[in-house]
Design an enzyme around this catalytic site. Structure first.
Site, PDB file in Angstrom:
ATOM      1  CG  ASP A 165      49.607 -23.867  -5.252  1.00 40.13           C
ATOM      2  OD1 ASP A 165      50.575 -24.049  -5.928  1.00 40.13           O
ATOM      3  OD2 ASP A 165      49.287 -22.441  -4.963  1.00 40.13           O
ATOM      4  CE  LYS A 223      51.079 -19.898  -4.358  1.00 39.53           C
ATOM      5  NZ  LYS A 223      49.878 -19.290  -4.870  1.00 39.53           N
TER       6      LYS A 223
END
Length: 382
Positions: free
Chosen positions: A235, A239
């Protein structure tokens, strides 16, 4: 009055919270001369749309009922008997989204909002942009797909907003864009972009065993149902890739160096969740504690960070100075340090809650309002 036709993809926590925000902000938006007109809502299997997307919209009480149905785990198909909407499923959904965007092209355009977690929305998003609509993203996957898909999606940058893909409601994307457009080149970005991993490392720093902290975080609902989804670092890598591409780095997701906090042999396909929690996690305590002590002996603290500089883009555990903004981080906040020509000695620091349905939905809503000038020629539904 500016009328913005809105079609929402994704009825999870963020999507439902966005609909609540739209409804509760009606008086404020009316004062600002804006009307958000919800004309369609999709989940992963079905879609409801208003029959006349040019002039009509879903009533607020219908939207609240929709949120209630989805929060109870039911399907949008349950709304079929109400009579206010048309219901679509399967491949009909994509065709209907494009039909809506095409129908609205000459009158106002469509704001397509992606609050899903799907990688299957990329084609629809690009087509809506080509039909002179706007897209607003909380979903990171379209922006971390192949460079070919990415280039198509951002080909008209004024028509895409994605602040909530990095740091929820924090002004990360907008700050970086302002710096770049002002001619202030960004040299280095380092930050903690996972509230879960920020919390875990803060607690481990205080002396608690890694396995105990992760198990407690799972119980408190801070992690995904399988904590390995957080501990893998993917995750954070998504980003980081979004930020790196914003800086002009031509990178693919698999070219980012990502440190997982568990070894491959403990992965979801090789070890059950029960065994991971009972046996796998405790076996990691000693190594994590050793790295914490090494960092401390160097006058540093250990955090899970993303680092972007020159040709580097990597994600993992790193020692950071105790007296830095990142080093002082405690709990689940996100912190980003941005170094540039203007901020070369002391970085520009962005800090705050970087997760949560409420915060993320507020960021999405702000993005929708940020493109309202592209809808100014429309008075439908006002």
């Amino acid at each position: 009055m500016v009328s913005i036709p809105l079609l929402l993809m994704g009825c999870g926590g963020v999507g439902r919270q966005l609909l609540h925000h739209v409804i509760s902000c009606r008086p404020l938006h009316s004062q600002q001369g804006v009307r958000l007109r919800v004309v369609g809502v999709c989940d992963s299997k079905s879609m409801v749309a208003i029959p006349d997307v040019l002039t009509s919209e879903f009533r607020d009480d219908f939207l609240l009922q929709l949120c209630k149905i989805k929060s109870n785990g039911s399907s949008l198909l349950d709304l079929d008997n109400i009579g206010e909407c048309e219901v679509y499923s399967g491949e009909e959904i994509g065709r209907k989204v494009i039909d809506v965007a095409a129908a609205l092209r000459d009158s106002s355009g469509l704001a397509l909002v992606d609050c899903s977690a799907s990688s299957e929305t990329i084609g629809l998003l690009s087509q809506v942009v080509n039909l002179e609509g706007c897209v607003v993203l909380a979903n990171k996957k379209p922006l971390t797909s192949s460079l070919e898909n990415y280039d198509k999606l951002v080909s008209q940058p004024r028509r895409i907003r994605h602040e909530s893909t990095v740091g929820a409601g924090l002004p990360v994307i907008s700050t970086i864009n302002r710096m770049l457009s002002s001619g202030d080149p960004i040299i280095r970005i380092i930050g903690s972009l996972s509230g879960t991993l920020g919390y875990v490392m803060s607690e481990v720093e205080s002396g608690r065993p890694f396995s105990q902290v992760v198990s407690a975080a799972k119980t408190l609902g801070f992690t995904e149902p399988d904590p390995r989804d957080d501990l893998s670092g993917m995750d954070v890598a998504r980003k980081a890739l979004i930020l790196a591409r914003l800086l002009g780095h031509r990178l693919e997701l698999d070219s980012i160096k990502v440190e997982s906090l568990y070894p491959l042999e403990m992965g979801p396909g090789k070890m059950s969740l029960e065994d991971f929690l009972a046996k796998g996690l405790p076996s990691l305590d000693e190594d994590i504690q050793k790295r914490i002590k090494n960092a401390s002996s160097n006058g540093n603290v250990l955090h899970y960070v993303c680092l972007i500089e020159e040709s580097r883009c990597e994600v993992g555990l790193q020692e950071v100075a105790k007296d830095s903004a990142l080093g002082r981080l405690k709990g689940s906040d996100n912190v980003l340090e941005i170094y540039s020509r203007c901020y070369s000695k002391q970085p520009l620091v962005i800090q705050g809650a970087g997760a949560g349905n409420d915060t993320t939905a507020a960021g999405v809503l702000a993005d929708i309002l940020d493109v309202q000038d592209l809808f100014r020629h429309s008075t439908s539904g006002a």
